[in-house]
Each structure stands twice: as structure tokens, then as C-alpha cells.
Design a protein around this motif. Structure first.
Motif, PDB file in Angstrom:
ATOM      1  N   ARG A  71       0.794  -1.232   0.000  1.00  0.00           N
ATOM      2  CA  ARG A  71       0.000   0.000   0.000  1.00  0.00           C
ATOM      3  C   ARG A  71       0.819   1.271   0.000  1.00  0.00           C
ATOM      4  O   ARG A  71       0.283   2.346  -0.169  1.00  0.00           O
ATOM      5  N   ARG A  72       2.116   1.165   0.275  1.00  0.00           N
ATOM      6  CA  ARG A  72       2.989   2.320   0.101  1.00  0.00           C
ATOM      7  C   ARG A  72       4.417   1.818   0.011  1.00  0.00           C
ATOM      8  O   ARG A  72       4.715   0.687   0.412  1.00  0.00           O
ATOM      9  N   THR A  73       5.285   2.677  -0.473  1.00  0.00           N
ATOM     10  CA  THR A  73       6.677   2.312  -0.598  1.00  0.00           C
ATOM     11  C   THR A  73       7.480   2.934   0.539  1.00  0.00           C
ATOM     12  O   THR A  73       7.165   4.021   1.021  1.00  0.00           O
ATOM     13  N   PHE A  74       8.526   2.235   0.936  1.00  0.00           N
ATOM     14  CA  PHE A  74       9.433   2.748   1.963  1.00  0.00           C
ATOM     15  C   PHE A  74      10.840   2.888   1.415  1.00  0.00           C
ATOM     16  O   PHE A  74      11.802   2.828   2.169  1.00  0.00           O
ATOM     17  N   ARG A  75      10.945   3.103   0.107  1.00  0.00           N
ATOM     18  CA  ARG A  75      12.276   3.163  -0.491  1.00  0.00           C
ATOM     19  C   ARG A  75      13.065   4.367  -0.013  1.00  0.00           C
ATOM     20  O   ARG A  75      14.279   4.406  -0.183  1.00  0.00           O
ATOM     21  N   ASN A  76      12.430   5.351   0.583  1.00  0.00           N
ATOM     22  CA  ASN A  76      13.140   6.518   1.104  1.00  0.00           C
ATOM     23  C   ASN A  76      13.323   6.469   2.623  1.00  0.00           C
ATOM     24  O   ASN A  76      13.752   7.456   3.228  1.00  0.00           O
ATOM     25  N   ASN A  77      12.985   5.323   3.211  1.00  0.00           N
ATOM     26  CA  ASN A  77      13.030   5.181   4.658  1.00  0.00           C
ATOM     27  C   ASN A  77      14.001   4.085   5.072  1.00  0.00           C
ATOM     28  O   ASN A  77      14.161   3.079   4.367  1.00  0.00           O
ATOM     29  N   ALA A  78      14.611   4.295   6.222  1.00  0.00           N
ATOM     30  CA  ALA A  78      15.359   3.191   6.824  1.00  0.00           C
ATOM     31  C   ALA A  78      14.381   2.077   7.198  1.00  0.00           C
ATOM     32  O   ALA A  78      13.206   2.326   7.460  1.00  0.00           O
ATOM     33  N   MET A  79      14.902   0.863   7.234  1.00  0.00           N
ATOM     34  CA  MET A  79      14.122  -0.283   7.677  1.00  0.00           C
ATOM     35  C   MET A  79      14.921  -1.022   8.746  1.00  0.00           C
ATOM     36  O   MET A  79      16.151  -0.933   8.782  1.00  0.00           O
ATOM     37  N   ALA A  80      14.212  -1.743   9.596  1.00  0.00           N
ATOM     38  CA  ALA A  80      14.914  -2.420  10.687  1.00  0.00           C
ATOM     39  C   ALA A  80      14.192  -3.701  11.087  1.00  0.00           C
ATOM     40  O   ALA A  80      13.023  -3.914  10.743  1.00  0.00           O
ATOM     41  N   TRP A  81      14.938  -4.508  11.803  1.00  0.00           N
ATOM     42  CA  TRP A  81      14.384  -5.683  12.456  1.00  0.00           C
ATOM     43  C   TRP A  81      14.575  -5.527  13.959  1.00  0.00           C
ATOM     44  O   TRP A  81      15.655  -5.147  14.421  1.00  0.00           O
ATOM     45  N   PHE A  82      13.533  -5.840  14.677  1.00  0.00           N
ATOM     46  CA  PHE A  82      13.559  -5.943  16.129  1.00  0.00           C
ATOM     47  C   PHE A  82      13.102  -7.351  16.493  1.00  0.00           C
ATOM     48  O   PHE A  82      12.552  -8.063  15.662  1.00  0.00           O
ATOM     49  N   ARG A  83      13.320  -7.729  17.726  1.00  0.00           N
ATOM     50  CA  ARG A  83      12.842  -9.034  18.181  1.00  0.00           C
ATOM     51  C   ARG A  83      12.407  -8.962  19.632  1.00  0.00           C
ATOM     52  O   ARG A  83      12.875  -8.107  20.393  1.00  0.00           O
ATOM     53  N   GLN A  84      11.525  -9.876  19.978  1.00  0.00           N
ATOM     54  CA  GLN A  84      11.056  -9.959  21.354  1.00  0.00           C
ATOM     55  C   GLN A  84      11.008 -11.417  21.767  1.00  0.00           C
ATOM     56  O   GLN A  84      10.233 -12.203  21.212  1.00  0.00           O
ATOM     57  N   ALA A  85      11.854 -11.751  22.725  1.00  0.00           N
ATOM     58  CA  ALA A  85      11.900 -13.101  23.260  1.00  0.00           C
ATOM     59  C   ALA A  85      10.842 -13.262  24.350  1.00  0.00           C
ATOM     60  O   ALA A  85      10.413 -12.266  24.950  1.00  0.00           O
ATOM     61  N   PRO A  86      10.428 -14.488  24.625  1.00  0.00           N
ATOM     62  CA  PRO A  86       9.417 -14.710  25.666  1.00  0.00           C
ATOM     63  C   PRO A  86       9.837 -14.120  27.009  1.00  0.00           C
ATOM     64  O   PRO A  86      10.955 -14.366  27.481  1.00  0.00           O
ATOM     65  N   GLY A  87       8.986 -13.303  27.581  1.00  0.00           N
ATOM     66  CA  GLY A  87       9.261 -12.724  28.885  1.00  0.00           C
ATOM     67  C   GLY A  87      10.231 -11.569  28.884  1.00  0.00           C
ATOM     68  O   GLY A  87      10.623 -11.084  29.953  1.00  0.00           O
TER      69      GLY A  87
END
Length: 123
Positions: free
Chosen positions: A25-41
Motif C-alpha cells: 500500500r505504500r513504498t518505503f524506499r526513502n526510509n530506513a528499515m529495521a528488524w527488532f525481536r522480542q523473546a518470551p518474557g
């Protein structure tokens, strides 16, 4: 706007996995992208970020040398290649789109979030 993460699964320690995130629905080619994570607890933590053109990347210390973030702006996608996986990498992995072309590791720098994909590393 939707960020759809996929590619999670169960893998043995020492194995590899690649998770993907595609924006619709939109492009993010001008934006930084990232990965985050959440472990149990645990609280959500930063994993890796990539600048708008892929020219700059940054990783949290625990994944340096094992994980690689890259992107394909033509496909509106960002990827996280995870090698030498450890049980401590078990978490739900979320992709996020940054407010700026280059962003850091703070979750406040990101304003669109995907639903996440579960990665489980067995020992």
C-alpha cells in the motif's frame, strides 16, 4: 499500510534462516528499515537497521558477524539472513519502517511495524 513478515520457523542451533518483510500500500524506499525481536518474557530489542539505499547498516552486538540485513527497494522488501543461530535468538522478529532515510536502534525512530514472525532455535 501493512508490513508482512514471513520466513520464521524452527531450526537447530548452528543453522540458518532468512526472514522477509514486504510492504504493501505504500513504498518505503526513502526510509530506513529495521528488524527488532522480542523473546518470551523479555522486552523488544533492536536487531539490525539498514539505510534507505542499503549503503549503511548497523547491528546489535550479539548478532554481529552472524546476521545480515539487506533490502530490495524494487520489491519493497527487507530481509534478515540469520546464520549460526543460537537458542538465545529465539524470538518473534518484527520489521519496522523508519521515520527517516537513516535511523538508529531506538524503537521511537520507527513508525510502521509488522506483525512479526516466530523464530525458534532448538539446542
Amino acid at each position: 499500510v501493512q508490513l508482512q513478515a514471513s520466513g520464521g520457523g524452527l531450526v537447530q542451533a548452528g543453522g540458518s534462516l532468512r526472514v522477509s518483510c514486504v510492504a504493501s500500500r505504500r513504498t518505503f524506499r526513502n526510509n530506513a528499515m529495521a528488524w527488532f525481536r522480542q523473546a518470551p518474557g523479555k522486552e523488544r530489542e533492536f536487531v539490525a537497521t539498514i539505510s534507505w539505499n542499503g549503503g549503511s547498516t548497523s547491528y546489535t552486538d550479539s548478532v554481529k558477524g552472524r546476521f545480515t540485513i539487506n533490502r530490495d527497494n524494487a520489491k519493497n522488501a527487507v530481509y534478515l539472513q540469520m546464520d549460526s543461530l543460537e537458542p538465545e535468538d529465539t524470538a518473534v522478529y518484527y520489521c519496522a519502517a523508519g521515520r527517516f532515510p537513516i535511523s538508529g536502534g531506538s524503537s521511537q525512530d520507527y513508525y510502521y511495524w509488522g506483525r512479526g514472525t516466530l523464530v525458534t532455535v532448538s539446542s
